[in-house]
Motif scaffolding. Structure first.
Motif, PDB file in Angstrom:
ATOM      1  N   ARG A 173       0.837  -1.193   0.000  1.00 14.13           N
ATOM      2  CA  ARG A 173       0.000   0.000   0.000  1.00 14.13           C
ATOM      3  C   ARG A 173       0.877   1.249   0.000  1.00 14.13           C
ATOM      4  O   ARG A 173       1.808   1.368   0.802  1.00 14.13           O
ATOM      5  CB  ARG A 173      -0.907   0.009   1.221  1.00 14.13           C
ATOM      6  CG  ARG A 173      -2.177  -0.780   1.039  1.00 14.13           C
ATOM      7  CD  ARG A 173      -2.976  -0.844   2.309  1.00 14.13           C
ATOM      8  NE  ARG A 173      -3.012   0.424   3.047  1.00 14.13           N
ATOM      9  CZ  ARG A 173      -3.417   0.527   4.304  1.00 14.13           C
ATOM     10  NH1 ARG A 173      -3.796  -0.553   4.956  1.00 14.13           N
ATOM     11  NH2 ARG A 173      -3.451   1.696   4.905  1.00 14.13           N
ATOM     12  N   ALA A 174       0.553   2.184  -0.876  1.00 15.81           N
ATOM     13  CA  ALA A 174       1.385   3.373  -1.029  1.00 15.81           C
ATOM     14  C   ALA A 174       1.380   4.257   0.204  1.00 15.81           C
ATOM     15  O   ALA A 174       2.326   5.012   0.432  1.00 15.81           O
ATOM     16  CB  ALA A 174       0.922   4.179  -2.242  1.00 15.81           C
ATOM     17  N   ASP A 175       0.325   4.167   1.028  1.00 19.26           N
ATOM     18  CA  ASP A 175       0.223   5.069   2.176  1.00 19.26           C
ATOM     19  C   ASP A 175       0.866   4.523   3.441  1.00 19.26           C
ATOM     20  O   ASP A 175       0.787   5.152   4.497  1.00 19.26           O
ATOM     21  CB  ASP A 175      -1.244   5.424   2.453  1.00 19.26           C
ATOM     22  CG  ASP A 175      -2.088   4.197   2.835  1.00 19.26           C
ATOM     23  OD1 ASP A 175      -1.602   3.056   2.679  1.00 19.26           O
ATOM     24  OD2 ASP A 175      -3.237   4.397   3.281  1.00 19.26           O
ATOM     25  N   LEU A 176       1.515   3.380   3.380  1.00 18.35           N
ATOM     26  CA  LEU A 176       2.199   2.876   4.567  1.00 18.35           C
ATOM     27  C   LEU A 176       3.422   3.735   4.874  1.00 18.35           C
ATOM     28  O   LEU A 176       4.085   4.233   3.959  1.00 18.35           O
ATOM     29  CB  LEU A 176       2.606   1.412   4.391  1.00 18.35           C
ATOM     30  CG  LEU A 176       1.628   0.394   4.995  1.00 18.35           C
ATOM     31  CD1 LEU A 176       0.277   0.482   4.324  1.00 18.35           C
ATOM     32  CD2 LEU A 176       2.178  -1.017   4.896  1.00 18.35           C
ATOM     33  N   PRO A 177       3.744   3.919   6.167  1.00 14.18           N
ATOM     34  CA  PRO A 177       4.823   4.843   6.553  1.00 14.18           C
ATOM     35  C   PRO A 177       6.184   4.434   5.992  1.00 14.18           C
ATOM     36  O   PRO A 177       6.519   3.239   5.929  1.00 14.18           O
ATOM     37  CB  PRO A 177       4.828   4.770   8.083  1.00 14.18           C
ATOM     38  CG  PRO A 177       3.481   4.241   8.454  1.00 14.18           C
ATOM     39  CD  PRO A 177       3.070   3.337   7.348  1.00 14.18           C
ATOM     40  N   THR A 178       6.945   5.438   5.609  1.00 10.82           N
ATOM     41  CA  THR A 178       8.282   5.200   5.065  1.00 10.82           C
ATOM     42  C   THR A 178       9.171   4.405   6.011  1.00 10.82           C
ATOM     43  O   THR A 178       9.869   3.476   5.575  1.00 10.82           O
ATOM     44  CB  THR A 178       8.936   6.549   4.698  1.00 10.82           C
ATOM     45  OG1 THR A 178       8.186   7.143   3.628  1.00 10.82           O
ATOM     46  CG2 THR A 178      10.378   6.372   4.256  1.00 10.82           C
ATOM     47  N   PRO A 179       9.206   4.700   7.334  1.00  7.29           N
ATOM     48  CA  PRO A 179      10.078   3.913   8.226  1.00  7.29           C
ATOM     49  C   PRO A 179       9.726   2.434   8.237  1.00  7.29           C
ATOM     50  O   PRO A 179      10.616   1.579   8.283  1.00  7.29           O
ATOM     51  CB  PRO A 179       9.844   4.546   9.605  1.00  7.29           C
ATOM     52  CG  PRO A 179       9.342   5.916   9.334  1.00  7.29           C
ATOM     53  CD  PRO A 179       8.535   5.809   8.079  1.00  7.29           C
ATOM     54  N   LEU A 180       8.427   2.114   8.188  1.00  8.76           N
ATOM     55  CA  LEU A 180       8.011   0.723   8.200  1.00  8.76           C
ATOM     56  C   LEU A 180       8.498  -0.004   6.953  1.00  8.76           C
ATOM     57  O   LEU A 180       9.083  -1.085   7.044  1.00  8.76           O
ATOM     58  CB  LEU A 180       6.488   0.630   8.293  1.00  8.76           C
ATOM     59  CG  LEU A 180       5.890  -0.774   8.126  1.00  8.76           C
ATOM     60  CD1 LEU A 180       6.382  -1.707   9.229  1.00  8.76           C
ATOM     61  CD2 LEU A 180       4.370  -0.718   8.108  1.00  8.76           C
ATOM     62  N   ILE A 181       8.290   0.578   5.780  1.00 14.25           N
ATOM     63  CA  ILE A 181       8.650  -0.106   4.541  1.00 14.25           C
ATOM     64  C   ILE A 181      10.162  -0.129   4.345  1.00 14.25           C
ATOM     65  O   ILE A 181      10.707  -1.046   3.732  1.00 14.25           O
ATOM     66  CB  ILE A 181       7.927   0.530   3.345  1.00 14.25           C
ATOM     67  CG1 ILE A 181       6.408   0.476   3.586  1.00 14.25           C
ATOM     68  CG2 ILE A 181       8.260  -0.210   2.049  1.00 14.25           C
ATOM     69  CD1 ILE A 181       5.882  -0.917   3.959  1.00 14.25           C
ATOM     70  N   ARG A 182      10.866   0.859   4.896  1.00 15.25           N
ATOM     71  CA  ARG A 182      12.327   0.781   4.876  1.00 15.25           C
ATOM     72  C   ARG A 182      12.801  -0.449   5.642  1.00 15.25           C
ATOM     73  O   ARG A 182      13.694  -1.187   5.194  1.00 15.25           O
ATOM     74  CB  ARG A 182      12.935   2.039   5.495  1.00 15.25           C
ATOM     75  CG  ARG A 182      14.465   2.092   5.371  1.00 15.25           C
ATOM     76  CD  ARG A 182      15.039   3.268   6.153  1.00 15.25           C
ATOM     77  NE  ARG A 182      14.552   4.541   5.660  1.00 15.25           N
ATOM     78  CZ  ARG A 182      13.828   5.394   6.385  1.00 15.25           C
ATOM     79  NH1 ARG A 182      13.499   5.111   7.643  1.00 15.25           N
ATOM     80  NH2 ARG A 182      13.432   6.532   5.871  1.00 15.25           N
TER      81      ARG A 182
END
Length: 337
Positions: free
Chosen positions: A279-288
């Protein structure tokens, strides 16, 4: 003089209070992942499923596929890694029909991560700006499976026969139907059944279908079990890569299925890339962090299925037509694949 000061009553009264206060306020060390989890809970309460509870976990649902196929094995192993290494995260897998359904689930917010074939993406609804990529993970190979003693030896032999083209909503269905159209076997020229992988294997064993398609990374466990139990043929589809590429030049390639995979005669078939989408709206720190663990725990993921071991940071960034999530792009940029 120092001894006299220690005997003064005021010092005796203050010292215990000072020690007690120190024990109450002294900060405990906090690990970076715990800080990440706290950040996610504060910035993304919608992910938890329980906004009223400040310590509710961040839920990550991973849309996979059949329990005997690659997506499911890969997804389960990834969920295990995320649960172990990201405090505050609760990851789980969702059994689905695979690619097309996974794109829908991630796009609608019913899943946070999912796996999909690249050739499904152009066929997905245009209203999917909410879906981006974490990585290109491995290639799916299209299997056309039949009995060794049966009449199906080439794709043309499917004419008039009962063939499973994959479950509705699967990447297999999309690839198989495109292939049949290119080979002028579309419409009612083939008696199409829409069965998932496990039901396709059961139907072939029972003789209620003559062949089935399935697209997956090597080896597909259900196909491996079938070839172990009975005489099986995998049909060569190598000649059809070119015609399929005419309409999808950036997707389809030829790949070999060697004898060592299933013990069957070696063949060449049509393959296309697989992506882990998000999902594009997931937080950047999480997906990093998800991206980091996806790459750094490749050996562990490969123990669940060998296809996971074929990932690399260099190949993972090739996710066209999908852009990378900013968190994934940030990790690859710093890793310099």
């Amino acid at each position: 003089m120092g001894g006299g000061l220690r005997r003064r009553p005021v010092r005796r009264r203050v010292q215990p209070v000072s020690r007690t206060r120190s024990r109450r306020v002294r900060p405990r060390p906090v690990r970076v992942p715990a800080l990440l989890a706290l950040l996610l809970l504060v910035t993304s309460p919608g992910l938890t499923g329980c906004q009223d509870a400040p310590d509710a976990p961040v839920r990550i649902r991973i849309a996979t596929g059949s329990p005997t196929a690659v997506y499911h094995a890969f997804g389960q192993s990834l969920a295990t890694v995320l649960n172990r290494e990201l405090p505050g995260v609760r990851a789980s897998v969702v059994v689905t029909a695979a690619s097309a359904e996974n794109v829908r689930l991630v796009g609608s917010g019913e899943a946070e991560l999912g796996f999909t074939q690249a050739d499904v993406l152009p066929a997905a609804p245009a209203a999917h700006p909410s879906v981006v990529a974490v990585a290109r993970v491995y290639d799916d190979l299209l299997h056309l499976v039949t009995t060794a003693g049966g009449p199906v030896r080439t794709l043309a032999d499917l004419r008039g026969r009962r063939v499973s083209v994959g479950a509705p909503g699967s990447g297999t269905e999309i690839t198989a139907i495109r292939l049949l159209e290119v080979a002028r076997l579309g419409g009612d020229r083939v008696r199409q059944e829409r069965l998932g992988l496990d039901d396709s294997v059961a139907a072939l064993r029972a003789g209620t279908i003559d062949a089935f398609f399935f697209s997956g990374g090597l080896p597909v466990r259900a196909v491996e079990q079938l070839t172990d139990d009975s005489a099986t043929r995998i049909v060569d589809l190598g000649e059809w890569t070119g015609p399929l590429r005419a309409s999808n030049p950036e997707v389809y390639v030829s790949r070999d299925i060697p004898r060592s995979v299933y013990g069957t005669d070696p063949v060449t078939t049509v393959a296309n890339p697989n992506f882990l989408i998000v999902r594009a709206d997931l937080p950047t720190p999480l997906i990093r962090e998800v991206t980091r663990l996806l790459m750094e725990r490749r050996q562990e993921l490969a123990a669940a299925h060998p296809a996971a071991g074929r990932m690399s940071p260099r190949s993972a960034i090739a996710t066209a037509p999908l852009p990378l999530h900013p968190g994934a792009a940030d990790w690859y940029r710093n890793a310099k694949p």
